[in-house]
Design an enzyme around this catalytic site. Structure first.
Site, PDB file in Angstrom:
ATOM      1  CG  ASP A  67      -0.280  -0.440   2.499  1.00  0.00           C
ATOM      2  OD1 ASP A  67       0.963  -0.384   2.568  1.00  0.00           O
ATOM      3  OD2 ASP A  67      -0.980  -0.838   3.440  1.00  0.00           O
ATOM      4  CD  GLU A 142      -8.727   1.085   7.635  1.00  0.00           C
ATOM      5  OE1 GLU A 142      -8.732   0.162   8.470  1.00  0.00           O
ATOM      6  OE2 GLU A 142      -8.143   2.169   7.828  1.00  0.00           O
TER       7      GLU A 142
END
Ligand code: GLP
Length: 239
Positions: A67, A142
């Site tokens: 990421d 998430e």
């Protein structure tokens, strides 16, 4: 899931580092997926030292990072690009052209994610290293209503902002990031997760014993055929 519990982070680094070194020595042109955060740092130190001691060479490996923050220059000390170079890439002989990151500053984020996924698919990650967020996130996937697929742009949750803003002393931390998706992570041949400390207890419990649910993204790892979880006693306490 193969769960390995150690007394401390140094022992974990030695165990994980040795697994990676053996894999690189067996397949010098291996594709490795790397993670940021505090958890893998001792392992990166172990790998750098092994390179220094001439026990391994990384000159033919390809790397993908999980990421990257959006709207943060690559050169910022808090970019994951800088983090990886500081903690590992500048200390070993990996070739810069074989190092891959999502570009968090791409004008067209969707196009950038498609580019990254196609590149990952063309190589296939042999070993993906992972940490876990306090809320069970992997990469920056998430907690959500459904599992993510390929790479995408994500709005970070408050839990992640609270956990990571300690690194941003002057400027506020970015609210968005690009991350590999759950399916991209799951396609890796082998997954190695490292988690240490009390703050990870609930996420680890949910990941190992909870339902497989996108509200604890790490729980999807229960479905992976070759996953190794390295924990210290505190992180493992609820198991
Ligand atoms: C960050 C990263 C994750 C990492 C996680 C845990 O948000 N995006 O890839 O695994 O947080 O970080 P730490 O190891 O510092 O607890």
């Amino acid at each position: 899931m193969n769960i390995h519990i150690y007394d401390n982070a140094e022992q974990i680094a030695k165990a994980v580092g040795t697994m990676i070194i053996n894999a690189v020595n067996e397949k010098p042109d291996i594709t490795l997926g790397f993670a940021t955060g505090a958890s893998p740092v001792p392992t990166y130190n172990f790998l750098s030292k092994a390179y220094e001691d001439k026990k391994v060479s990384f000159k033919d490996i390809t790397t993908f990072n999980l990421d990257e923050y959006c709207d943060l220059p690559k050169s910022d000390k808090n970019s994951y690009y800088s983090f990886m170079h500081q903690n590992l890439f500048d200390r070993i002989d990996v070739k810069e052209e074989n190092v891959n990151f999502l570009n968090g500053n791409a004008v067209d984020a969707e196009e950038e994610c498609r580019r990254y996924d196609a590149l990952i698919d063309s190589k296939r990650i042999d070993i993906q290293l992972l940490g876990v967020g306090r809320n069970g996130h992997i990469g920056f996937n998430e907690p959500a209503n459904k599992f993510t697929k390929g790479s995408f742009k994500v709005r970070l949750t408050q839990s992640t902002i609270d956990a990571n803003s300690v690194y941003f002393d002057e400027n506020p931390m970015p609210r968005y990031a690009l991350t590999m998706g759950t399916v991209s992570i799951m396609k890796s041949k082998q997954i190695i997760m490292i988690a240490t400390g009390k703050s990870k207890q609930d996420a680890i419990y949910g990941m190992v014993h909870g339902d497989i649910t996108p509200s604890c993204p790490a729980s999807v790892l229960q479905l992976h055929p070759d996953v190794h979880i390295f924990l210290d006693r505190e992180a493992a306490q609820r198991l």
